[in-house]
Design an enzyme around this catalytic site. Structure first.
Site, mmCIF file in Angstrom:
data_model
loop_
_atom_site.group_PDB
_atom_site.id
_atom_site.type_symbol
_atom_site.label_atom_id
_atom_site.label_comp_id
_atom_site.label_asym_id
_atom_site.label_seq_id
_atom_site.Cartn_x
_atom_site.Cartn_y
_atom_site.Cartn_z
ATOM 1 N N ASP A 1 0.861 -1.173 0.000
ATOM 2 C CA ASP A 1 0.000 0.000 0.000
ATOM 3 C C ASP A 1 0.910 1.239 0.000
ATOM 4 O O ASP A 1 2.133 1.149 0.152
ATOM 5 C CB ASP A 1 -0.975 -0.012 1.176
ATOM 6 C CG ASP A 1 -2.206 0.849 0.883
ATOM 7 O OD1 ASP A 1 -2.151 1.667 -0.059
ATOM 8 O OD2 ASP A 1 -3.219 0.727 1.585
HETATM 9 C C1 BGC Z 1 -5.030 3.206 0.027
HETATM 10 C C2 BGC Z 1 -5.224 2.170 -1.039
HETATM 11 C C3 BGC Z 1 -5.085 2.811 -2.403
HETATM 12 C C4 BGC Z 1 -3.717 3.465 -2.494
HETATM 13 C C5 BGC Z 1 -3.439 4.106 -3.843
HETATM 14 C C6 BGC Z 1 -3.759 4.013 -0.184
HETATM 15 O O1 BGC Z 1 -3.670 5.065 0.694
HETATM 16 O O2 BGC Z 1 -5.009 2.576 1.291
HETATM 17 O O3 BGC Z 1 -6.477 1.562 -0.889
HETATM 18 O O4 BGC Z 1 -5.246 1.852 -3.411
HETATM 19 O O5 BGC Z 1 -3.637 4.466 -1.507
HETATM 20 O O6 BGC Z 1 -4.178 5.235 -4.046
#
Ligand code: BGC
Length: 806
Positions: free
Chosen positions: A333
């Site tokens: 993530d």
């Molecule tokens: C979120 C994810 C997301 C990623 C990319 C993160 O902060 O937890 O769910 O896919 O950002 O935007």
């Protein structure tokens, strides 16, 4: 470390595949064992191993040959590039915590990165949230003109629509309609691929039992069985049966794992649970997605039992790769690799990098760690080159399978606005997602649907005329003028009837001013009925949207009370990304409908439902509490040694009603339970029966036994109009070696019936429905007693029993 590191396991994995080829490994994934060593329990000596790789396309020998040939030509910088992901700003996006963190993040990672320059050098494997065909083309052209011409994989948070937006996933799950979810997923893939996006950071399959957690809005709610069905539907919709189709995208299943169990519902918070709970409640939807062929996974931010998921070999190597046979790749993530230092399990960037990579995170999203640290780790012999090569292989396999080398650019006419041809589908999705929580005042008479005599409707509330809010937490690449607001939808519907819509905003979503109350009351006074559009803003749920209060924000509750006090019949539409506490409304407002965030066709779907063109059919997938203090609240709880029995929990305790598992100030149960949802018609259940009353354990334990007991019931439409019912089957198992939930969903079906019509529905119960995890973390069936209920909610009363005999 509890388990051998991934590099240490590589030899084991090789041996496994040799055995596989020789036909020595046969058992199904996590199937129960056959030996009986512990009472009637089947126990295995080690965790089960996957019988085959999860995605056959990724396992193709042709792809393997191409991957190997390419890998042999790649420099170290090019290899590391495949493991890096940046957005178009190329910022390494350190979190605010960096500045004063005691454990400093490596200063070199603060540098700004020029993503375009990296693309030109062939050192950028993937990018996130680059929106628009022109932008993706610019980066892709740079990559395709680099030395080896390896295409960039463009990923985006397309979660409930790209340009044509459908309900937030929690709302969509209330449809209990996986086929619909599959169609919508395909639709959004069709739209986004015209902009060059070939990878969705979706589905989010985190089980959520705590309404305080804002990301509840992004998942399918509290139940593992329903969550698994939805997970499969998303994967089939996104990926189809061929990743290389022009309109297919690779899915990224997130957030692995157990992110939804954040303590106290506080975002990014730690999770801690038994292996039984992990495997029985939280893992099934991820596993279902992997079995459906999910090409990628995203590791989560949280720590699980003390190990941050992004560095957890138990999750990513033992379970994901070895038990489930996952052969795609894992992306971290956003900055999660860097955050390992904040978690305190890595004192420096190099250690964080090594831990994440060795655990099984192949791609570093935005941390700027893999590119700065891998060379050092290799130079210092702290990590073998084979770890890097294996990670690159996994990324390249997905790119080849997607057909990116042949078709690196966006294809077809770019979709830049909501697509008219897609509106009927997203409108149906919105209609199916609405949950009619209550329909009847003190006299019991239903207020909905509106009678034809209703000509003047007063629409009041801060969500009534807001296009932006209708699109929910991840409204894709939205274009607000495309949205039908509630005001527009109702006005159009009333015009058809020769009626009139009156409108007053009343207050802001989070406001404290009562200046708009008088105007709202004036409108209510002139109307036949009042529709109140109240609730949260879209941004109050979603990422970093945890709330400690679950009531209507601002002074909306006060507005609701003042309008209700006018005596006009009120329909409350609740917009929210999570269950709210609606205790007062449940006692004083005659009709309440939960409409979540419905998307582009919000207003048309709401108008059609209020006027009865369609009957609501949605059922809750998260329990609605009476008070925040009940959270986490879910229907499939474990029993206690002090059950409440038939004590009246609505009254303060007294004598024998005190020392039982209860609150002294609120009943235990949900205000609106899991599976609840009313229709404009009524349904009755009868004739619940089984194909057999006894099932021998030896038969139950045969690998792949999926049709062991069939439960049948008759459902009848006892009302005056056509309607759709979600028939639900629940199971309880008594007498097992570990206690089992008071009931668990094990089947569901949507059934549409005309007035007076009956239908027999049946559910097959097999290993997936009857098994559970024992204290050795083995999936087993034991010789125990089962009860099966069939009905219209988790409170179903019609039931039947059978035994698994020794
Ligand atoms: C979120 C994810 C997301 C990623 C990319 C993160 O902060 O937890 O769910 O896919 O950002 O935007």
């Amino acid at each position: 470390m509890r388990y051998p590191s991934r590099s240490g396991l590589r030899l084991g994995a090789l041996l496994f595949f040799v055995l596989l080829i020789c036909g020595s490994v046969t058992g199904a994934v996590a199937s129960p064992g056959n030996g009986q060593t512990d009472e009637s329990t089947a126990v295995q000596a080690s965790f089960p191993r996957a019988a085959h790789p999860s995605n056959t396309q990724l396992a193709s020998p042709e792809i393997e040959r191409r991957v190997q040939a390419l890998l042999e030509k790649m420099t170290l910088a090019e290899k590391i590039g495949q493991l890096m992901q940046y957005n178009d700003q190329g910022s390494s996006a350190p979190t605010a915590a960096d500045a004063d963190s005691a454990i400093a993040v490596n200063p070199e990672t603060r540098d700004h990165v020029d993503a375009y320059e990296l693309a030109k050098k062939g050192e950028l494997g993937s990018m996130l949230n680059v929106i628009g065909a022109e932008k993706t083309r610019r980066f892709q052209e740079a990559a395709m003109h680099s030395r080896l011409g390896i295409p960039i994989l463009f990923g985006a948070d397309v979660i409930h629509g790209y340009r044509t937006i459908y309900p937030v996933p929690l709302g969509l799950s209330a449809s209990w309609d996986p086929q619909l979810v599959q169609e919508l997923s395909r639709m959004s893939a069709t739209e986004a691929t015209t902009a060059g996006v070939k990878w969705f950071y979706s589905p989010m399959v985190d089980i959520s039992r705590d309404a305080r957690w804002g990301r509840s809005t992004e998942g399918a709610g509290e139940d593992a069985y329903l969550g698994s069905a939805m997970a499969r539907a998303y994967i089939h919709g996104y990926q189809g049966d061929d990743l290389s189709r022009p309109d297919s995208v690779a899915a990224s299943v997130k957030h692995f794992a157990a992110y939804g169990a954040a303590e106290a519902g506080r975002e990014y918070n730690t999770t801690d649970m038994s292996d039984i709970r992990l495997r029985q409640v939280y893992l099934p939807p991820y596993k279902a997605a992997v079995e459906a062929g999910a090409a990628t996974m995203m590791s989560s931010f949280n720590a699980l039992n003390g190990v941050p998921a992004t560095a957890d070999p138990y999750l990513m190597d033992e379970i994901l790769r070895r038990e489930w046979g996952f052969n795609g790749f894992v992306v971290s993530d956003y900055t999660a690799v860097m955050e390992l230092t904040h978690h305190g399990i890595a004192l420096d960037a190099a250690t964080a990098t090594r831990k994440a990579l060795e655990a099984g995170v192949e791609v570093d999203m935005m941390s700027h760690y893999y590119d700065t640290q891998i060379p050092k780790l290799l130079d210092n012999h702290q990590m073998p080159m084979s770890v890097v090569d294996e990670a690159v292989r996994r990324v390249l396999r997905v790119k080849f399978a997607l057909g990116l080398f042949e078709h690196p650019y966006a294809r077809g006419d770019e979709v830049v606005r909501a697509v008219d041809a897609h509106r009927p589908l997203v409108r149906r999705a919105a209609e199916e997602s609405f949950v009619l929580l209550k329909n009847g005042g003190d006299d019991g008479a239903a207020l909905l649907p509106f009678a034809s005599s209703v000509k003047k409707v007063a629409l009041i509330g801060p969500l009534a005329d807001s296009a932006g809010e209708m699109q929910g937490a991840w409204g894709g690449a939205q274009h607000q003028p495309d949205v039908v607001t509630v005001r527009n939808g109702l006005a159009a519907r009333l015009e058809k009837n020769g009626g009139e819509l009156l409108y007053a905003k009343g207050t802001d979503i989070d406001g404290s001013s009562t200046d708009g109350f008088a105007e709202a009351k004036r409108m209510a006074a002139q109307a036949d009925v009042v529709v109140m559009a109240l609730g949260e803003s879209a941004s109050m749920s979603g990422e970093a949207g945890s709330r400690a209060h679950l009531d209507l924000p601002g002074n909306q509750q006060q507005l609701l009370q003042e309008i209700t006090a006018t005596g006009k019949p009120v329909v409350l539409l609740v917009f929210s990304g999570r269950p709210l506490v609606l205790d007062w409304a449940s006692q004083h407002v005659p009709a309440i409908m939960e409409v979540w965030f419905p998307g582009t066709e919000a207003g048309s779907a709401i108008a059609a439902t209020l006027f009865g063109d369609v009957s609501p059919s949605g059922k809750l997938t998260m329990s609605f509490p009476r008070a925040v203090g009940q959270e986490p609240l879910y229907y499939n709880q474990f029993p206690t040694g002090r059950p409440a029995g038939d004590a009246d929990l609505g009254k303060p305790p007294e004598g024998s009603t005190r020392f039982i598992s209860r609150y002294i100030d609120v009943p235990n149960d949900a205000l609106y339970p899991f599976g609840h949802g009313l229709s404009y018609t009524t349904f009755a259940y009868s004739g619940v029966s089984l194909s057999r009353a006894k099932l021998p354990l030896s038969e139950a334990n045969q690998s792949g036994a999926n049709q062991l007991v069939k439960v049948t019931a008759t459902v009848k439409n006892t009302g005056k109009r056509e309607g759709t019912e979600v028939v639900q089957a629940y199971v309880r198992n008594l007498g097992a070696s570990v206690e089992q939930p008071v009931r668990s969903l094990k089947g569901f079906q949507r059934v549409t019936l005309k007035p007076g019509e009956s239908r027999q529905v049946s559910f097959e119960l097999g290993i997936p429905e009857l098994s559970f995890y024992n204290s050795h973390s083995r999936q087993v069936i034991e010789s125990t007693h089962y009860t099966v209920w069939v009905g219209g909610s988790s409170l179903a009363t019609e039931h039947v029993d059978f035994d698994v005999t020794p």
